[in-house]
Scaffold this motif. Structure first.
Motif, PDB file in Angstrom:
ATOM      1  N   MET A   1      40.707 -33.083  23.855  1.00 53.54           N
ATOM      2  CA  MET A   1      39.664 -33.863  23.164  1.00 53.54           C
ATOM      3  C   MET A   1      40.305 -34.944  22.297  1.00 53.54           C
ATOM      4  N   ASN A   2      39.694 -36.126  22.259  1.00 61.63           N
ATOM      5  CA  ASN A   2      40.185 -37.155  21.353  1.00 61.63           C
ATOM      6  C   ASN A   2      39.681 -36.867  19.939  1.00 61.63           C
ATOM      7  N   GLU A   3      40.185 -37.593  18.974  1.00 63.98           N
ATOM      8  CA  GLU A   3      39.886 -37.273  17.572  1.00 63.98           C
ATOM      9  C   GLU A   3      38.425 -37.485  17.221  1.00 63.98           C
ATOM     10  N   ILE A   4      37.785 -38.472  17.823  1.00 67.81           N
ATOM     11  CA  ILE A   4      36.362 -38.706  17.542  1.00 67.81           C
ATOM     12  C   ILE A   4      35.529 -37.510  17.998  1.00 67.81           C
ATOM     13  N   THR A   5      35.843 -36.985  19.167  1.00 66.51           N
ATOM     14  CA  THR A   5      35.132 -35.808  19.684  1.00 66.51           C
ATOM     15  C   THR A   5      35.377 -34.594  18.793  1.00 66.51           C
ATOM     16  N   ILE A   6      36.628 -34.422  18.361  1.00 67.36           N
ATOM     17  CA  ILE A   6      36.979 -33.304  17.479  1.00 67.36           C
ATOM     18  C   ILE A   6      36.196 -33.377  16.173  1.00 67.36           C
ATOM     19  N   LEU A   7      36.166 -34.567  15.578  1.00 64.53           N
ATOM     20  CA  LEU A   7      35.471 -34.736  14.294  1.00 64.53           C
ATOM     21  C   LEU A   7      33.966 -34.542  14.443  1.00 64.53           C
ATOM     22  N   THR A   8      33.409 -35.014  15.557  1.00 62.58           N
ATOM     23  CA  THR A   8      31.971 -34.837  15.806  1.00 62.58           C
ATOM     24  C   THR A   8      31.627 -33.362  15.967  1.00 62.58           C
ATOM     25  N   THR A   9      32.452 -32.645  16.711  1.00 65.13           N
ATOM     26  CA  THR A   9      32.239 -31.205  16.911  1.00 65.13           C
ATOM     27  C   THR A   9      32.390 -30.458  15.590  1.00 65.13           C
ATOM     28  N   MET A 142      39.173 -24.445  11.475  1.00 62.63           N
ATOM     29  CA  MET A 142      40.319 -25.357  11.512  1.00 62.63           C
ATOM     30  C   MET A 142      41.273 -25.018  12.653  1.00 62.63           C
ATOM     31  N   SER A 143      41.524 -23.730  12.855  1.00 64.28           N
ATOM     32  CA  SER A 143      42.490 -23.351  13.882  1.00 64.28           C
ATOM     33  C   SER A 143      41.973 -23.630  15.289  1.00 64.28           C
ATOM     34  N   SER A 144      40.660 -23.551  15.474  1.00 65.37           N
ATOM     35  CA  SER A 144      40.102 -23.752  16.813  1.00 65.37           C
ATOM     36  C   SER A 144      39.769 -25.206  17.120  1.00 65.37           C
ATOM     37  N   LEU A 145      39.502 -26.016  16.101  1.00 62.73           N
ATOM     38  CA  LEU A 145      39.045 -27.388  16.345  1.00 62.73           C
ATOM     39  C   LEU A 145      40.035 -28.474  15.928  1.00 62.73           C
ATOM     40  N   MET A 150      47.280 -33.362  15.205  1.00 65.50           N
ATOM     41  CA  MET A 150      46.284 -34.379  14.849  1.00 65.50           C
ATOM     42  C   MET A 150      46.871 -35.301  13.789  1.00 65.50           C
ATOM     43  N   SER A 151      46.538 -36.579  13.850  1.00 66.93           N
ATOM     44  CA  SER A 151      47.093 -37.557  12.905  1.00 66.93           C
ATOM     45  C   SER A 151      46.655 -37.246  11.473  1.00 66.93           C
ATOM     46  N   LEU A 152      47.439 -37.726  10.513  1.00 67.67           N
ATOM     47  CA  LEU A 152      47.084 -37.534   9.104  1.00 67.67           C
ATOM     48  C   LEU A 152      45.748 -38.188   8.783  1.00 67.67           C
ATOM     49  N   THR A 153      45.484 -39.324   9.421  1.00 68.03           N
ATOM     50  CA  THR A 153      44.197 -39.998   9.212  1.00 68.03           C
ATOM     51  C   THR A 153      43.056 -39.120   9.714  1.00 68.03           C
ATOM     52  N   GLY A 154      43.242 -38.527  10.878  1.00 72.09           N
ATOM     53  CA  GLY A 154      42.223 -37.647  11.434  1.00 72.09           C
ATOM     54  C   GLY A 154      41.979 -36.434  10.566  1.00 72.09           C
ATOM     55  N   LYS A 155      43.054 -35.835  10.059  1.00 73.86           N
ATOM     56  CA  LYS A 155      42.915 -34.672   9.187  1.00 73.86           C
ATOM     57  C   LYS A 155      42.228 -35.055   7.866  1.00 73.86           C
TER      58      LYS A 155
END
Length: 220
Positions: A1-9, A142-145, A150-155
Motif C-alpha cells: 500500500m502507498n502512504e495515502i492508502t495507509i493514512l486513509t485506512t 500501528m503494527s498492522s497499518l 514508512m517515511s518520517l513525513t508519513g509517520k
C-alpha cells in the motif's frame, strides 16, 4: 500500500473506534452534559493528547515492550482498571445520594466535579492514558497499518491524523451536548446519564482488574 492508502485506512479504523462506546465517550457525555461546553472541550483536549501519547509510544515501540513484559503490563492493567472503577464508583455514589435525597444532585460536590480547565484536561488525559485497552489497540493499529520503513513525513501525518480526528470528534460531541436545546433535555435525564456512565466505567474497570489479577495468579 502507498502512504495515502495507509493514512486513509488508519483514519477510517480510528474514527470507527472513536465512535464506539467506552470510557472516553462516557467521560465526555457525562461531563459535557452536566458542566457545560468548556469542560467538555478541555476533556476532549485531554483525551486527544492521551491518544497522541499512546500513538507515539506505539510508533516508537515502547508500548510493545511494555506489553511484552507480563508483570509490567499486569501492573498497568491493575492501575488503569482501578482508576476506571473509581470513576464508576463516584458516579454511582452520586446517583445513589441523589435518589435518597441526601444532597442536591445538581449542586453536589464530589470527586467527579470538574471545577476548572486543568482538572478537566487532566481527567481526560488520565482516563485515556491509563486505559490498558487503548494501549493494546494502538499497538495493534500501528503494527498492522504503519510499516517500519514508512517515511518520517508519513509517520508525522499519521500522528496528526490520530490526534486531530480524536480532538474534532470529542469536541463535536461536547459541543452538541452543551447546546441550549440539548441542555434542556439532558437536565431531565441527568440522573440516568450519570448512572449509565457510572455503569460503563465500573464494568470496564472491574473487567480489566479481574483480567490483571487472573494473569498475576496464573504466574504464582
Amino acid at each position: 500500500m502507498n502512504e495515502i492508502t495507509i493514512l486513509t485506512t488508519l483514519a477510517s479504523v480510528h474514527f470507527i473506534a472513536l465512535m464506539s462506546p467506552g470510557p472516553d465517550f462516557a467521560l465526555v457525555v457525562q461531563n459535557a452534559a452536566r458542566y457545560g461546553r468548556q469542560t467538555g472541550l478541555y476533556i476532549a483536549l485531554g483525551l486527544s493528547f492521551g491518544i497522541l501519547l499512546h500513538s507515539i509510544l506505539s510508533l516508537t515501540g515502547i508500548s510493545y515492550l511494555v506489553h511484552q513484559q507480563p508483570e509490567l503490563f499486569a501492573g498497568l492493567q491493575f492501575v488503569g482498571g482501578s482508576y476506571l472503577a473509581y470513576l464508576g464508583y463516584c458516579a454511582l455514589k452520586g446517583c445513589w445520594q441523589a435518589k435518597n435525597n441526601l444532597e442536591s444532585h445538581s449542586k453536589r460536590e464530589s470527586s467527579t466535579l470538574l471545577s476548572n480547565k486543568r482538572q478537566a484536561f487532566s481527567r481526560g488525559l488520565s482516563t485515556n492514558i491509563l486505559n490498558p485497552k487503548a494501549l493494546v489497540f494502538f499497538i495493534s493499529l500501528m503494527s498492522s497499518l504503519v510499516p517500519a520503513d514508512m517515511s518520517l513525513t508519513g509517520k508525522g501525518l499519521a500522528l496528526g491524523i490520530l490526534w486531530g480526528l480524536s480532538f474534532v470528534w470529542f469536541s463535536l460531541l461536547a459541543w452538541a451536548l452543551s447546546t441550549k436545546h440539548m441542555q434542556g433535555k439532558i437536565k431531565a435525564m441527568a440522573f440516568y446519564i450519570d448512572g449509565l456512565c457510572g455503569l460503563i466505567f465500573t464494568i470496564i474497570g472491574t473487567s480489566i482488574l479481574w483480567q490483571s489479577i487472573s494473569e498475576l495468579l496464573l504466574k504464582v
